[in-house]
Motif scaffolding. Structure first.
Motif, PDB file in Angstrom:
ATOM      1  N   ILE A  80     -18.673  17.595  46.999  1.00 15.25           N
ATOM      2  CA  ILE A  80     -17.537  18.512  47.193  1.00 15.25           C
ATOM      3  C   ILE A  80     -16.258  17.727  47.517  1.00 15.25           C
ATOM      4  CG2 ILE A  80     -16.613  20.191  48.850  1.00 15.25           C
ATOM      5  CD1 ILE A  80     -19.466  21.438  48.883  1.00 15.25           C
ATOM      6  N   TRP A  81     -16.374  16.721  48.377  1.00 13.63           N
ATOM      7  CA  TRP A  81     -15.190  15.941  48.765  1.00 13.63           C
ATOM      8  C   TRP A  81     -14.785  14.958  47.675  1.00 13.63           C
ATOM      9  CZ3 TRP A  81     -10.963  15.715  51.222  1.00 13.63           C
ATOM     10  CH2 TRP A  81     -10.335  14.489  51.455  1.00 13.63           C
ATOM     11  N   ARG A  82     -15.774  14.233  47.166  1.00 16.12           N
ATOM     12  CA  ARG A  82     -15.490  13.123  46.244  1.00 16.12           C
ATOM     13  C   ARG A  82     -14.948  13.627  44.913  1.00 16.12           C
ATOM     14  NH1 ARG A  82     -14.560  10.124  43.002  1.00 16.12           N
ATOM     15  NH2 ARG A  82     -15.398   8.121  42.322  1.00 16.12           N
ATOM     16  N   PHE A  83     -15.424  14.753  44.417  1.00 15.46           N
ATOM     17  CA  PHE A  83     -15.069  15.195  43.078  1.00 15.46           C
ATOM     18  C   PHE A  83     -14.130  16.385  43.091  1.00 15.46           C
ATOM     19  CE2 PHE A  83     -19.273  13.151  42.777  1.00 15.46           C
ATOM     20  CZ  PHE A  83     -18.888  12.030  42.053  1.00 15.46           C
ATOM     21  N   ALA A  89      -9.764  13.623  35.029  1.00 16.91           N
ATOM     22  CA  ALA A  89     -10.564  14.301  34.015  1.00 16.91           C
ATOM     23  C   ALA A  89     -12.011  14.315  34.490  1.00 16.91           C
ATOM     24  CB  ALA A  89     -10.450  13.568  32.684  1.00 16.91           C
ATOM     25  N   ALA A  90     -12.715  15.433  34.198  1.00 14.88           N
ATOM     26  CA  ALA A  90     -14.130  15.476  34.561  1.00 14.88           C
ATOM     27  C   ALA A  90     -14.915  14.530  33.668  1.00 14.88           C
ATOM     28  CB  ALA A  90     -14.655  16.905  34.405  1.00 14.88           C
ATOM     29  N   HIS A  91     -15.980  13.973  34.236  1.00  8.57           N
ATOM     30  CA  HIS A  91     -16.834  13.067  33.473  1.00  8.57           C
ATOM     31  C   HIS A  91     -17.804  13.891  32.649  1.00  8.57           C
ATOM     32  CE1 HIS A  91     -19.510   9.801  32.482  1.00  8.57           C
ATOM     33  NE2 HIS A  91     -20.517  10.448  33.057  1.00  8.57           N
ATOM     34  N   PHE A  92     -17.691  13.836  31.317  1.00  6.41           N
ATOM     35  CA  PHE A  92     -18.512  14.699  30.470  1.00  6.41           C
ATOM     36  C   PHE A  92     -19.951  14.199  30.398  1.00  6.41           C
ATOM     37  CE2 PHE A  92     -20.416  15.936  26.459  1.00  6.41           C
ATOM     38  CZ  PHE A  92     -20.184  17.294  26.457  1.00  6.41           C
ATOM     39  N   THR A  93     -20.893  15.047  30.787  1.00  3.13           N
ATOM     40  CA  THR A  93     -22.313  14.736  30.581  1.00  3.13           C
ATOM     41  C   THR A  93     -23.082  16.034  30.510  1.00  3.13           C
ATOM     42  OG1 THR A  93     -24.312  13.810  31.569  1.00  3.13           O
ATOM     43  CG2 THR A  93     -22.559  14.405  33.081  1.00  3.13           C
ATOM     44  N   ARG A  94     -24.131  16.060  29.694  1.00  2.00           N
ATOM     45  CA  ARG A  94     -24.954  17.270  29.603  1.00  2.00           C
ATOM     46  C   ARG A  94     -26.201  17.164  30.460  1.00  2.00           C
ATOM     47  NH1 ARG A  94     -22.924  20.298  25.524  1.00  2.00           N
ATOM     48  NH2 ARG A  94     -21.768  19.160  23.953  1.00  2.00           N
ATOM     49  N   GLY A  95     -26.417  16.001  31.067  1.00  4.12           N
ATOM     50  CA  GLY A  95     -27.617  15.858  31.888  1.00  4.12           C
ATOM     51  C   GLY A  95     -28.249  14.499  31.646  1.00  4.12           C
ATOM     52  N   ASN A  96     -29.422  14.345  32.257  1.00  3.31           N
ATOM     53  CA  ASN A  96     -30.067  13.046  32.191  1.00  3.31           C
ATOM     54  C   ASN A  96     -31.566  13.259  32.324  1.00  3.31           C
ATOM     55  OD1 ASN A  96     -31.263  10.610  32.968  1.00  3.31           O
ATOM     56  ND2 ASN A  96     -29.306   9.842  33.743  1.00  3.31           N
ATOM     57  N   ASN A  97     -32.269  13.082  31.209  1.00  2.76           N
ATOM     58  CA  ASN A  97     -33.701  13.402  31.210  1.00  2.76           C
ATOM     59  C   ASN A  97     -34.499  12.517  32.145  1.00  2.76           C
ATOM     60  OD1 ASN A  97     -33.589  15.587  29.545  1.00  2.76           O
ATOM     61  ND2 ASN A  97     -33.840  14.374  27.663  1.00  2.76           N
ATOM     62  N   THR A  98     -34.095  11.255  32.281  1.00  2.00           N
ATOM     63  CA  THR A  98     -34.819  10.358  33.191  1.00  2.00           C
ATOM     64  C   THR A  98     -34.746  10.896  34.607  1.00  2.00           C
ATOM     65  OG1 THR A  98     -33.947   8.609  31.784  1.00  2.00           O
ATOM     66  CG2 THR A  98     -35.120   7.936  33.776  1.00  2.00           C
ATOM     67  N   MET A  99     -33.548  11.325  35.007  1.00  2.00           N
ATOM     68  CA  MET A  99     -33.412  11.841  36.369  1.00  2.00           C
ATOM     69  C   MET A  99     -34.206  13.127  36.547  1.00  2.00           C
ATOM     70  SD  MET A  99     -29.527  10.961  37.452  1.00  2.00           S
ATOM     71  CE  MET A  99     -29.853  11.342  39.156  1.00  2.00           C
ATOM     72  N   GLU A 100     -34.202  13.994  35.499  1.00  2.00           N
ATOM     73  CA  GLU A 100     -35.008  15.226  35.587  1.00  2.00           C
ATOM     74  C   GLU A 100     -36.474  14.870  35.835  1.00  2.00           C
ATOM     75  OE1 GLU A 100     -33.776  18.299  35.461  1.00  2.00           O
ATOM     76  OE2 GLU A 100     -31.767  17.958  34.647  1.00  2.00           O
TER      77      GLU A 100
ATOM     78  N   THR B 299     -18.116  26.175  35.462  1.00  2.00           N
ATOM     79  CA  THR B 299     -16.748  26.552  35.108  1.00  2.00           C
ATOM     80  C   THR B 299     -15.719  25.873  36.012  1.00  2.00           C
ATOM     81  OG1 THR B 299     -17.587  28.697  34.390  1.00  2.00           O
ATOM     82  CG2 THR B 299     -15.208  28.523  34.749  1.00  2.00           C
ATOM     83  N   PHE B 300     -15.989  25.839  37.311  1.00  2.00           N
ATOM     84  CA  PHE B 300     -14.984  25.311  38.234  1.00  2.00           C
ATOM     85  C   PHE B 300     -15.165  23.825  38.532  1.00  2.00           C
ATOM     86  CE2 PHE B 300     -14.872  29.861  38.780  1.00  2.00           C
ATOM     87  CZ  PHE B 300     -13.516  30.121  38.777  1.00  2.00           C
ATOM     88  N   SER B 301     -16.221  23.208  37.956  1.00  2.00           N
ATOM     89  CA  SER B 301     -16.289  21.743  37.986  1.00  2.00           C
ATOM     90  C   SER B 301     -15.711  21.185  36.693  1.00  2.00           C
ATOM     91  CB  SER B 301     -17.735  21.247  38.105  1.00  2.00           C
ATOM     92  OG  SER B 301     -18.319  21.712  39.274  1.00  2.00           O
ATOM     93  N   ARG B 302     -15.427  22.079  35.754  1.00  2.00           N
ATOM     94  CA  ARG B 302     -14.961  21.708  34.415  1.00  2.00           C
ATOM     95  C   ARG B 302     -15.935  20.740  33.769  1.00  2.00           C
ATOM     96  NH1 ARG B 302     -12.571  25.837  33.757  1.00  2.00           N
ATOM     97  NH2 ARG B 302     -11.399  25.094  31.942  1.00  2.00           N
ATOM     98  N   LYS B 303     -17.219  21.028  33.911  1.00  2.73           N
ATOM     99  CA  LYS B 303     -18.280  20.184  33.347  1.00  2.73           C
ATOM    100  C   LYS B 303     -19.388  21.077  32.799  1.00  2.73           C
ATOM    101  CE  LYS B 303     -20.344  16.671  35.021  1.00  2.73           C
ATOM    102  NZ  LYS B 303     -21.436  16.522  35.965  1.00  2.73           N
ATOM    103  N   PRO B 304     -20.098  20.644  31.770  1.00  3.70           N
ATOM    104  CA  PRO B 304     -21.270  21.413  31.353  1.00  3.70           C
ATOM    105  C   PRO B 304     -22.294  21.470  32.484  1.00  3.70           C
ATOM    106  CG  PRO B 304     -20.730  19.722  29.732  1.00  3.70           C
ATOM    107  CD  PRO B 304     -19.883  19.444  30.938  1.00  3.70           C
ATOM    108  N   TRP B 366     -21.343  16.575  40.210  1.00  2.00           N
ATOM    109  CA  TRP B 366     -21.156  15.118  40.244  1.00  2.00           C
ATOM    110  C   TRP B 366     -20.263  14.665  39.094  1.00  2.00           C
ATOM    111  CZ3 TRP B 366     -23.349  13.308  44.592  1.00  2.00           C
ATOM    112  CH2 TRP B 366     -23.244  11.940  44.834  1.00  2.00           C
ATOM    113  N   GLY B 367     -19.155  14.012  39.407  1.00  2.00           N
ATOM    114  CA  GLY B 367     -18.239  13.547  38.365  1.00  2.00           C
ATOM    115  C   GLY B 367     -17.327  14.655  37.858  1.00  2.00           C
ATOM    116  N   GLY B 368     -17.339  15.808  38.522  1.00  2.00           N
ATOM    117  CA  GLY B 368     -16.535  16.931  38.059  1.00  2.00           C
ATOM    118  C   GLY B 368     -15.098  16.874  38.558  1.00  2.00           C
ATOM    119  N   LYS B 369     -14.406  17.965  38.271  1.00  2.00           N
ATOM    120  CA  LYS B 369     -13.023  18.118  38.723  1.00  2.00           C
ATOM    121  C   LYS B 369     -13.002  19.486  39.413  1.00  2.00           C
ATOM    122  CE  LYS B 369      -8.430  18.613  36.669  1.00  2.00           C
ATOM    123  NZ  LYS B 369      -7.713  19.034  35.462  1.00  2.00           N
TER     124      LYS B 369
END
Lengths: 279, 585
Positions: A80-83, A89-100, B299-304, B366-369
């Motif tokens: 919540i604080w860090r991001f 810009a948000a870091h685009f990722t759809r997920g991470n199967n290894t972590m799942e 929606t509010f992290s602007r991330k999938p 994580w890594g969102g906005k």
């Protein structure tokens, strides 16, 4: 006050800091109460070896869930604080199967392992029948009293007949006067048992569902009409303990209580003699 | 995939009369709002009941308003316990997320003009309304409201007024209400399932559905399988009470020295039927909230959404496992201890998909906005509360540990956090998020934030200390605990929780004011105030009668295309064609 909406991307720092701080304070306060016990927040000491097993399993579960609780709440607060929105810009990722895979496997091992380890404390009481020489006491519940019946010198409980139940005339259990085995039965409103001796309770109810609960025994059992449910315990501490009904049984539920007296073998024999003489 | 939405529907014309437009409407949007307002009414009643209880617990001898006789009797306290639980579980936690928001947004989010069976939808609502009238009527009949708890365990609930005040007419009305509610929910569940399967827009594959739709869909399947069982149980219980049958009543029952004319039934049978419904019900209350949390966090992290497929699968896994764990409510009921152990292991395993969801929510952040709008604050609060309330379940899931915690305030704390407050945070998040779409105006953000801070802090102040009261041995459902040897010393903690409850309860007035004030005075929302991606945001606010003004969308991508690299705008609506999207590069 201006109630309309302000649609700006700045101004994230204050809510981010506040929410993260509140979560950290909540975690700290919770850990503090568990660790320091500033007000009564723990059950009284257990008086059976099984009770100690229950406490051990409870503590193990507290360690596992406590760790997950602290890590995920603090992880949430950190994210919540860090991001928070600082125009990045948000870091685009759809997920991470290894972590799942990692967290799925980890929780399966942790949670199922915990569940399987809990078997012992449960099995000790519930899977094994009472020893042959256990002292048998029948527990009968009704709105809103407990009655405890000892079989007397003959070691036999007399026959019960529901048509003869009459609490008002001193036969709350419906003891059949025609059955000789019932002549020496002792019926009392509190439970007295010898220390360090296995006790088998035969729990039943006459009307609605009640419960037999003694915190120090770490033992709780519903009393269900139509069933006789056996449970057993061996108390290792002489003392006076509260028995409570924990199953909602009607308007007097809150005052449905009795007491468990754990006494020395000699005192127990005296108790039987006195009660036997007076009944 | 289906093309029904494009071809199968006649032109929808808005009815002109007031009654057909607002009362007996077949428009899913109107019905959704009706469900929402019913839940809003119910939650106000439920909160008042809980505040009366909290007050009585710390001032047992005080004179109270709304209580006949002035000083609350034990049976009045138990009536409050019963009615608070029943009203909150059925008419708030089941009604608002599924009946309210599900009804309104499921068809729009999948690009459909309405539910599959609009008239059935209207019938569902009005039967639910009747159920609500029946439960409220229980307050005013002779004998008063029932005292057997929201679980209605028989024989207490099965023999009529011999077992206590409120067990006459009041208990009968309770059963009638619950049975009607089951019937309505069955019809609703059918409708949701048929709609999701048949009315999706072209291109809206299952794995392009928003997670909200997944939540409502899985919830509907749970409802279809669970409510039928409680309905059967309710009918059998009614027969035991009024037709002399003995489904749940064994031989030899003696009440007040009177032998009762029953034989052959089993009190445990009711518990099995009740909890076969009752445990899935917990997920019926929380799964839509999980869907909303995922949706809003993204929606509010602007991330999938992090791990979208894992999230959808975890919803299904929770739904599936949710049907195999009902026995964990019955560890100490006299059920076989071997069954108890099996139920325990299955219950522990339901922690796995729950943990997957939590980790993926944090992964989404994580890594969102992160933008701290009011829907987002409540979604973040949802995650925190769900973690806190969920983890205490790992204690209760073990029968050995349940020996010391069953029926204590620890259980009350556990389920209030995880299925009460967390689910309500899901509802608040949904309300702040979709209000602009439903009514065309924004809610006041400053008021919403104040509401959030009070509610978030308040919820923890009420329910976190409650765990410790339970650990110390405080027993739930006691009208007056001051007489017990241990619970008496816990009164200061009870006092703290009561004050917290009153402050938190008062803070809900901010929400009510904001809601009704914003209906008239909120800023105009426009089509897409949150820059969101799913189909409800491409249509007008509020949407026209047929949802899309005849221009039904096709779907070309998943629901959470936020901050895709290479695009100038940080969201790509689901209905943009690849050519249209290319213009955004």
């Amino acid at each position: 006050m201006r109630l309309s909406n302000r649609n700006s991307s700045s101004g994230s720092a204050a809510p981010a800091a506040m929410l993260a701080a509140l979560i950290v304070i909540m975690v700290a306060a919770t850990v503090y109460v568990f660790a320091a016990n500033p007000f009564p927040s723990r059950p009284p000491a257990a008086i059976t070896s099984v009770g100690l097993l229950v406490d051990h399993q409870y503590f193990l579960t507290l360690c596992v869930t406590g760790t997950v609780f602290i890590l995920s709440q603090l992880g949430l607060a950190y994210a919540i604080w860090r991001f928070r929105d600082r125009g990045q810009a948000a870091h685009f990722t759809r997920g991470n199967n290894t972590m799942e895979m990692i967290w799925t496997t980890a929780t399966i091992v942790l949670f199922l392992g915990l569940g399987l380890m809990g078997r012992k404390a449960w099995a000790e009481v519930r899977f094994t029948p009472a020893e042959a020489n256990a002292v048998q006491v029948e527990v009968t519940t009704n709105q809103f009293v407990f009655n405890f019946r000892y079989p007397g010198p003959d070691g036999q409980f007399g026959r019960l007949d529901p048509t003869q139940v009459s609490a008002s005339t001193g036969n709350p259990l419906g003891l059949d006067p025609k059955d000789p085995a019932g002549k020496d039965d002792i019926v009392v409103p509190t439970l007295t048992v010898p220390v360090d001796h296995q006790i088998e309770l035969l729990i039943r109810s006459q009307d609605v569902i009640h419960n037999f609960y003694v915190r120090e025994l770490r033992l709780q059992q519903d009393a269900v009409p139509g069933m006789v449910i056996p449970i057993h315990f061996t108390a290792n501490q002489i003392g006076h303990y509260e028995i409570m009904c924990t199953q909602l049984c009607g308007l007097g539920h809150y005052r449905m209580r009795s007491f468990l007296d754990v006494v020395s073998e000699a005192d127990y024999q005296n108790f039987l003699k006195q009660q036997g003489a007076s009944q | 995939m289906s093309s029904h939405a494009h071809t199968g529907h006649a032109v929808v014309v808005e009815p002109s009369g007031f009654i057909r437009k607002y009362i007996f409407s077949i428009d899913h949007k109107v019905i959704g709002i009706q469900y929402f307002l019913l839940a809003l009414t119910a939650v106000c009643v439920g909160i008042v009941l809980s505040l009366l209880m909290r007050f009585h617990l710390v001032y047992p001898g005080a004179h109270l308003p709304l209580v006949s006789g002035g000083i609350m009797t034990p049976e009045q306290y138990l009536a409050l316990v019963t009615m608070h639980g029943t009203i909150m579980v059925f008419f708030v936690l089941t009604t608002a997320p599924q009946g309210g928001f599900g009804n309104y947004f499921l068809p729009i989010q999948i690009g459909a003009p309405d539910m599959a069976f609009p008239r059935l939808n209207m019938l569902s609502f009005w039967v639910t309304f009747l159920a609500f009238v029946a439960i409220i009527a229980a307050f005013v009949v002779p004998g008063g409201a029932p005292i057997s708890g929201w679980t209605g365990y028989t024989p207490l609930s099965g023999m009529g007024e011999v077992t206590g005040p409120g067990e006459g007419m009041g208990q009968t009305l309770w059963i009638v209400s619950i049975s009607l509610f089951c019937l309505a929910s069955l019809l609703g569940a059918l409708n949701f399932i048929a709609t999701t399967i048949d009315l999706r827009a072209p291109g809206m594959t299952l794995f392009r559905m928003p997670l909200t739709v997944w939540g409502w869909f899985v919830t509907a399947i749970l409802g279809l399988l669970a409510f039928g069982v409680l309905l059967a149980g309710g009918i059998l219980l009614l027969l035991d009470r009024s037709a002399g049958t003995s489904f749940f009543l064994p031989a030899g029952l003696v009440v007040n020295d009177q032998l009762q004319p029953h034989s052959g039934g089993s009190p445990l049978l009711w518990q099995h039927l009740f909890w076969f419904f009752g445990h899935p019900e917990v997920y019926i209350a929380i799964l839509p909230g999980m869907g909303v949390a995922s949706h809003v966090l993204s929606t509010f992290s602007r991330k999938p959404v992090f791990g979208y497929r894992a999230m959808a699968m975890a919803l299904c896994a929770i739904g599936f496992l949710g049907f195999m764990v009902w026995g964990h409510h019955m560890f100490l009921s006299g059920m076989s201890p071997y069954s108890g152990f099996a139920f325990s292991v299955l219950t522990m395993s339901i922690g796995v998909p729950s943990a997957i969801k939590t980790f993926n929510w944090i992964g989404t952040l994580w890594g969102g906005k992160i933008q701290f709008k009011s829907p987002m604050l409540f979604a973040l609060g949802f995650v925190s509360l769900f973690v806190s309330g969920g983890l205490s379940g790992l204690f209760l899931a073990q029968p050995a540990v349940d020996n010391m915690l069953h029926a204590t305030y620890y259980v009350v704390a556990h389920f209030h956090l995880v299925m009460g407050v967390a689910a309500i945070f899901g509802i608040f998040s949904a309300t702040y998020f979709w209000f602009p779409k439903m009514f065309g105006r924004m809610m006041s953000e400053p008021l919403a934030k104040i509401h959030f801070w009070f509610t978030f802090v308040g919820a923890y102040c009420i329910f976190m200390p409650m765990h410790f009261v339970g650990l110390a041995g405080g027993i739930r459902r006691y009208a007056d605990a001051t007489g017990t040897t241990y619970a008496g010393v816990l009164q200061p903690v009870h006092m703290f929780m009561t004050y917290a409850a009153f402050i938190t309860g008062a803070a809900q007035l901010i929400f009510l004011f904001n809601f009704f004030w914003s209906l008239k005075h909120g800023a105009i929302a426009g089509k897409n105030p949150w820059n969101a991606t799913t189909l409800e945001w491409i249509t007008d606010s509020p949407p026209p009668i047929d949802n899309f003004g005849g221009d039904y969308p096709s779907v070309y991508r998943g629901p959470y295309e936020f901050s895709v690299p290479g695009y100038r705008q940080d969201f790509i609506p689901q209905n943009l064609t690849p050519e249209q999207a290319a213009l955004l590069k």
